[in-house]
Motif scaffolding. Structure first.
Motif, short mmCIF file in Angstrom:
data_model
loop_
_atom_site.label_atom_id
_atom_site.label_comp_id
_atom_site.label_asym_id
_atom_site.label_seq_id
_atom_site.Cartn_x
_atom_site.Cartn_y
_atom_site.Cartn_z
N ARG A 157 16.35 -58.25 65.02
CA ARG A 157 15.37 -59.74 65.06
C ARG A 157 15.91 -60.16 63.88
NH1 ARG A 157 8.96 -58.97 64.65
NH2 ARG A 157 9.68 -58.57 62.66
N CYS A 206 13.76 -63.61 69.05
CA CYS A 206 13.74 -62.19 69.60
C CYS A 206 12.37 -61.92 69.41
CB CYS A 206 14.88 -61.58 68.63
SG CYS A 206 14.87 -59.67 68.77
N MET A 243 15.85 -62.82 73.11
CA MET A 243 16.09 -61.51 73.25
C MET A 243 14.78 -60.65 73.29
SD MET A 243 18.37 -58.43 71.51
CE MET A 243 19.78 -59.21 71.67
N ARG A 244 14.24 -59.71 74.14
CA ARG A 244 13.22 -59.03 74.33
C ARG A 244 13.60 -57.54 73.99
NH1 ARG A 244 8.91 -57.88 79.08
NH2 ARG A 244 7.81 -56.50 77.98
#
Length: 241
Positions: A40, A46, A1-2
């Motif tokens: 995160r 992440c 995931m960003r």
């Protein structure tokens, strides 16, 4: 995931040289970063990026973000007087590929809070603004569960699917304290600088209020009848004894 966290750097003394005592980001912006770091902590693979629009003096707060745990920081070199739509357009150019964009719901100068909504429109993403809570554990299962403040002390629970833009109040979280080693290391970390828009927004034109013209029927009857109609003389016997 960003995850990308958008900060707004503000100098409250714009007529003189920047004074570090009166410049910085809001508690809401810091809360947005803490939420990103908490996500995160529970989501594998992440990445957290912080992006800020402002002059070179804003690099100090970006280094604070790196010390707190952000993976990277980007500063868009642009004028601070830009309107919310222009700011969102400049930031959106650097958000392609972001799954989640987190913002504070207000800035130090008590701005309009419109940038998150403009960002959602630019990215074609879902939006949930003015949040007062988030269930970080739902990030592993999705959709992400958040809580939004409503009028009258009520709350609204939302399930938000990605990509999304979220804005948080400052009461949601308090940014974790960076270690001394991280703070020292961040001093030498380069900040990515990108060109942005400059110039003041166009001044709004203000005109005196002028009521809209209405079409009225032409007068009918002789002068005496029109006077009687205006004065309501002899038009009714309701008050007769």
């Amino acid at each position: 995931m960003r995850i990308t966290v958008c900060w707004k750097w503000v100098s409250l003394d714009r007529e003189h040289d920047v004074d570090e005592r009166w410049a910085g980001v809001s508690a809401a912006d810091e809360a947005a970063l803490e939420v990103a770091l908490s996500l995160r902590d529970v989501v594998a693979d992440c990445d957290v990026q912080v992006i800020c629009l402002g002059p070179p003096e804003a690099d100090d707060v970006l280094r604070d973000a790196l010390a707190a745990g952000a993976n990277s920081a980007t500063r868009i070199d642009a004028s601070p007087e830009l309107d919310g739509r222009t700011v969102a357009g400049a930031i959106a150019d650097h958000l392609h590929g972001a799954d989640l964009v987190l913002c504070g719901d207000y800035s130090v100068d008590r701005g309009t809070g419109s940038v998150p909504a403009f960002l959602a429109a630019e990215l074609g993403a879902a939006q949930a603004l003015g949040l007062v809570g988030i269930d970080v554990a739902t990030a592993t299962t999705m959709p992400l569960r958040v809580v939004r403040r409503l009028d009258g002390g009520r709350r609204e629970v939302l399930d938000v699917s990605l990509p999304a833009v979220l804005s948080f109040e400052g009461s949601v979280a308090r940014l974790r304290r960076a270690s001394l080693a991280a703070s020292l290391a961040s001093r030498g970390t380069p900040i990515t600088a990108a060109a942005g828009p400059h110039g003041r927004p166009a001044e709004a034109e203000v005109h005196p209020y002028r009521p809209r013209a209405r079409t009225l029927p032409a007068p009918a009857g002789d002068s005496l009848a029109r006077v009687r109609a205006i004065l309501d003389v002899g038009g009714s016997d309701d008050h007769a004894e």
